[in-house]
Design a protein around this motif. Structure first.
Motif, PDB file in Angstrom:
ATOM      1  N   ALA A  61      -7.398   2.100  -4.249  1.00 34.41           N
ATOM      2  CA  ALA A  61      -6.470   2.273  -3.134  1.00 34.41           C
ATOM      3  C   ALA A  61      -5.536   3.425  -3.444  1.00 34.41           C
ATOM      4  O   ALA A  61      -5.112   3.591  -4.591  1.00 34.41           O
ATOM      5  N   ALA A  62      -5.235   4.218  -2.435  1.00 36.83           N
ATOM      6  CA  ALA A  62      -4.264   5.309  -2.541  1.00 36.83           C
ATOM      7  C   ALA A  62      -4.545   6.233  -3.720  1.00 36.83           C
ATOM      8  O   ALA A  62      -3.624   6.765  -4.331  1.00 36.83           O
ATOM      9  N   GLY A  63      -5.814   6.426  -4.053  1.00 33.74           N
ATOM     10  CA  GLY A  63      -6.182   7.322  -5.145  1.00 33.74           C
ATOM     11  C   GLY A  63      -6.142   6.701  -6.527  1.00 33.74           C
ATOM     12  O   GLY A  63      -6.308   7.397  -7.525  1.00 33.74           O
ATOM     13  N   PHE A  64      -5.941   5.393  -6.599  1.00 32.96           N
ATOM     14  CA  PHE A  64      -5.883   4.704  -7.882  1.00 32.96           C
ATOM     15  C   PHE A  64      -7.061   3.744  -8.030  1.00 32.96           C
ATOM     16  O   PHE A  64      -7.430   3.055  -7.077  1.00 32.96           O
ATOM     17  N   SER A  65      -7.597   3.658  -9.217  1.00 29.12           N
ATOM     18  CA  SER A  65      -8.497   2.571  -9.572  1.00 29.12           C
ATOM     19  C   SER A  65      -7.590   1.411  -9.960  1.00 29.12           C
ATOM     20  O   SER A  65      -6.718   1.567 -10.809  1.00 29.12           O
ATOM     21  N   TYR A  96       0.830  -1.205   0.000  1.00 33.05           N
ATOM     22  CA  TYR A  96       0.000   0.000   0.000  1.00 33.05           C
ATOM     23  C   TYR A  96       0.867   1.258   0.000  1.00 33.05           C
ATOM     24  O   TYR A  96       0.606   2.204  -0.743  1.00 33.05           O
ATOM     25  N   GLU A  97       1.916   1.264   0.831  1.00 31.09           N
ATOM     26  CA  GLU A  97       2.783   2.430   0.920  1.00 31.09           C
ATOM     27  C   GLU A  97       3.436   2.749  -0.420  1.00 31.09           C
ATOM     28  O   GLU A  97       3.630   3.912  -0.766  1.00 31.09           O
ATOM     29  N   LEU A  98       3.770   1.720  -1.187  1.00 31.99           N
ATOM     30  CA  LEU A  98       4.364   1.957  -2.505  1.00 31.99           C
ATOM     31  C   LEU A  98       3.364   2.600  -3.464  1.00 31.99           C
ATOM     32  O   LEU A  98       3.743   3.425  -4.305  1.00 31.99           O
ATOM     33  N   LEU A  99       2.087   2.247  -3.330  1.00 26.73           N
ATOM     34  CA  LEU A  99       1.070   2.928  -4.143  1.00 26.73           C
ATOM     35  C   LEU A  99       0.976   4.398  -3.741  1.00 26.73           C
ATOM     36  O   LEU A  99       0.818   5.274  -4.589  1.00 26.73           O
ATOM     37  N   VAL A 100       1.055   4.667  -2.437  1.00 25.02           N
ATOM     38  CA  VAL A 100       1.050   6.055  -1.967  1.00 25.02           C
ATOM     39  C   VAL A 100       2.249   6.802  -2.545  1.00 25.02           C
ATOM     40  O   VAL A 100       2.124   7.926  -3.038  1.00 25.02           O
ATOM     41  N   ASP A 101       3.433   6.174  -2.507  1.00 20.65           N
ATOM     42  CA  ASP A 101       4.638   6.792  -3.063  1.00 20.65           C
ATOM     43  C   ASP A 101       4.476   7.077  -4.555  1.00 20.65           C
ATOM     44  O   ASP A 101       4.914   8.124  -5.048  1.00 20.65           O
ATOM     45  N   LEU A 102       3.847   6.163  -5.264  1.00 22.73           N
ATOM     46  CA  LEU A 102       3.596   6.370  -6.688  1.00 22.73           C
ATOM     47  C   LEU A 102       2.683   7.584  -6.892  1.00 22.73           C
ATOM     48  O   LEU A 102       2.924   8.406  -7.781  1.00 22.73           O
ATOM     49  N   TRP A 119      -0.127 -11.134  -7.930  1.00 21.53           N
ATOM     50  CA  TRP A 119       0.520 -11.303  -6.629  1.00 21.53           C
ATOM     51  C   TRP A 119       0.514 -10.004  -5.833  1.00 21.53           C
ATOM     52  O   TRP A 119       0.368 -10.010  -4.621  1.00 21.53           O
ATOM     53  N   TYR A 120       0.662  -8.846  -6.523  1.00 18.16           N
ATOM     54  CA  TYR A 120       0.624  -7.549  -5.843  1.00 18.16           C
ATOM     55  C   TYR A 120      -0.803  -7.282  -5.368  1.00 18.16           C
ATOM     56  O   TYR A 120      -1.026  -6.806  -4.246  1.00 18.16           O
ATOM     57  N   HIS A 121      -1.750  -7.576  -6.206  1.00 15.39           N
ATOM     58  CA  HIS A 121      -3.165  -7.429  -5.858  1.00 15.39           C
ATOM     59  C   HIS A 121      -3.475  -8.270  -4.620  1.00 15.39           C
ATOM     60  O   HIS A 121      -4.177  -7.825  -3.710  1.00 15.39           O
ATOM     61  N   GLY A 122      -2.908  -9.463  -4.553  1.00 14.15           N
ATOM     62  CA  GLY A 122      -3.084 -10.322  -3.387  1.00 14.15           C
ATOM     63  C   GLY A 122      -2.495  -9.711  -2.132  1.00 14.15           C
ATOM     64  O   GLY A 122      -3.072  -9.827  -1.041  1.00 14.15           O
ATOM     65  N   PHE A 123      -1.349  -9.061  -2.251  1.00 13.98           N
ATOM     66  CA  PHE A 123      -0.761  -8.377  -1.093  1.00 13.98           C
ATOM     67  C   PHE A 123      -1.722  -7.317  -0.556  1.00 13.98           C
ATOM     68  O   PHE A 123      -1.893  -7.178   0.656  1.00 13.98           O
ATOM     69  N   LEU A 124      -2.354  -6.566  -1.446  1.00  9.87           N
ATOM     70  CA  LEU A 124      -3.304  -5.551  -1.000  1.00  9.87           C
ATOM     71  C   LEU A 124      -4.505  -6.192  -0.307  1.00  9.87           C
ATOM     72  O   LEU A 124      -5.016  -5.656   0.674  1.00  9.87           O
ATOM     73  N   GLN A 125      -4.943  -7.340  -0.807  1.00  8.43           N
ATOM     74  CA  GLN A 125      -6.082  -8.015  -0.190  1.00  8.43           C
ATOM     75  C   GLN A 125      -5.763  -8.514   1.215  1.00  8.43           C
ATOM     76  O   GLN A 125      -6.668  -8.703   2.021  1.00  8.43           O
ATOM     77  N   LYS A 126      -4.497  -8.716   1.507  1.00  7.97           N
ATOM     78  CA  LYS A 126      -4.098  -9.178   2.834  1.00  7.97           C
ATOM     79  C   LYS A 126      -3.908  -8.018   3.818  1.00  7.97           C
ATOM     80  O   LYS A 126      -3.712  -8.251   5.004  1.00  7.97           O
ATOM     81  N   ASP A 127      -3.975  -6.799   3.322  1.00  5.07           N
ATOM     82  CA  ASP A 127      -3.782  -5.616   4.158  1.00  5.07           C
ATOM     83  C   ASP A 127      -5.079  -5.340   4.916  1.00  5.07           C
ATOM     84  O   ASP A 127      -6.126  -5.144   4.315  1.00  5.07           O
ATOM     85  N   SER A 128      -5.011  -5.297   6.235  1.00  2.84           N
ATOM     86  CA  SER A 128      -6.214  -5.122   7.052  1.00  2.84           C
ATOM     87  C   SER A 128      -6.911  -3.790   6.801  1.00  2.84           C
ATOM     88  O   SER A 128      -8.090  -3.641   7.102  1.00  2.84           O
ATOM     89  N   ARG A 129      -6.224  -2.830   6.227  1.00  2.49           N
ATOM     90  CA  ARG A 129      -6.875  -1.558   5.897  1.00  2.49           C
ATOM     91  C   ARG A 129      -7.972  -1.732   4.855  1.00  2.49           C
ATOM     92  O   ARG A 129      -8.823  -0.869   4.687  1.00  2.49           O
ATOM     93  N   PHE A 130      -7.942  -2.864   4.136  1.00  4.32           N
ATOM     94  CA  PHE A 130      -8.957  -3.123   3.126  1.00  4.32           C
ATOM     95  C   PHE A 130      -9.977  -4.169   3.567  1.00  4.32           C
ATOM     96  O   PHE A 130     -11.001  -4.334   2.914  1.00  4.32           O
ATOM     97  N   THR A 131      -9.713  -4.876   4.643  1.00  6.68           N
ATOM     98  CA  THR A 131     -10.628  -5.939   5.061  1.00  6.68           C
ATOM     99  C   THR A 131     -11.250  -5.693   6.419  1.00  6.68           C
ATOM    100  O   THR A 131     -12.226  -6.339   6.766  1.00  6.68           O
TER     101      THR A 131
END
Length: 170
Positions: free
Chosen positions: A153-157, A95-101, A122-134
């Motif tokens: 997430a982070a302003g991106f579709s 998630y933080e890398l999306l914010v940095d982007l 695999w990156y999409h899966g990492f986001l799904q494991k982030d409790s900020r989304f679940t």
């Protein structure tokens, strides 16, 4: 291009319209694909109801995948100013890398409206494991993503593709 914004003094400023320039790109359509199938055996067709719609669905997916592969192959590199830097992507920093982007795009004066990103599964899966989304409490909204779909997430579709090019940044 972006129109010029200038100072205005009522009853003094003479406004001269600016000639807009066209900054479009031409999409050349020079690829053609097709599919064709038939089922001659009436008994086989009757034994497998719905085979034609399913075949059409699979053929449509194949056409989409071919187009996606071709578009992914057009990737030619990232401008050095837009590189976040080499890092190992993990569940805790995805998630933080999306914010940095997003920050990189902000610094380049890219409009925030309509931003999108294409991620490998695999990156999409990492986001799904982030409790900020679940977790409803952590997300700050009642519109939780309990079904596991990370739509934004982070302003991106967010879109995902198996055809994302692997980029090595030195």
């Amino acid at each position: 291009g972006r129109p010029t914004v200038a100072d205005y003094v009522p009853n003094v400023t003479v406004i001269t319209p600016e000639e807009l320039t066209d900054a479009d790109q031409t999409l050349v359509i020079d690829r053609s694909k097709y599919f064709a199938f038939k089922i001659d055996d009436v008994d086989a067709r009757q034994a497998m109801p719905g085979i034609m719609p399913k075949a059409m669905e699979e053929a449509g997916y194949s056409l989409k995948d071919i187009a996606d592969q071709w578009l992914a192959g057009l990737y030619t590199g990232v401008a050095p100013a837009n590189v976040i830097g080499a890092t190992t992507i993990t569940v805790s920093n995805a998630y933080e890398l999306l914010v940095d982007l997003g920050v990189k795009l902000d610094e380049a004066d890219v409009p925030s409206e309509g931003r999108w990103v294409i991620l490998p599964p695999w990156y999409h899966g990492f986001l799904q494991k982030d409790s900020r989304f679940t977790n409803a409490g952590a997300s700050g909204t009642t519109a939780t993503l309990r079904n596991g779909i990370v739509g934004e997430a982070a302003g991106f579709s967010i879109r995902k593709s198996n055809n994302c090019p692997l980029v090595n940044v030195d």
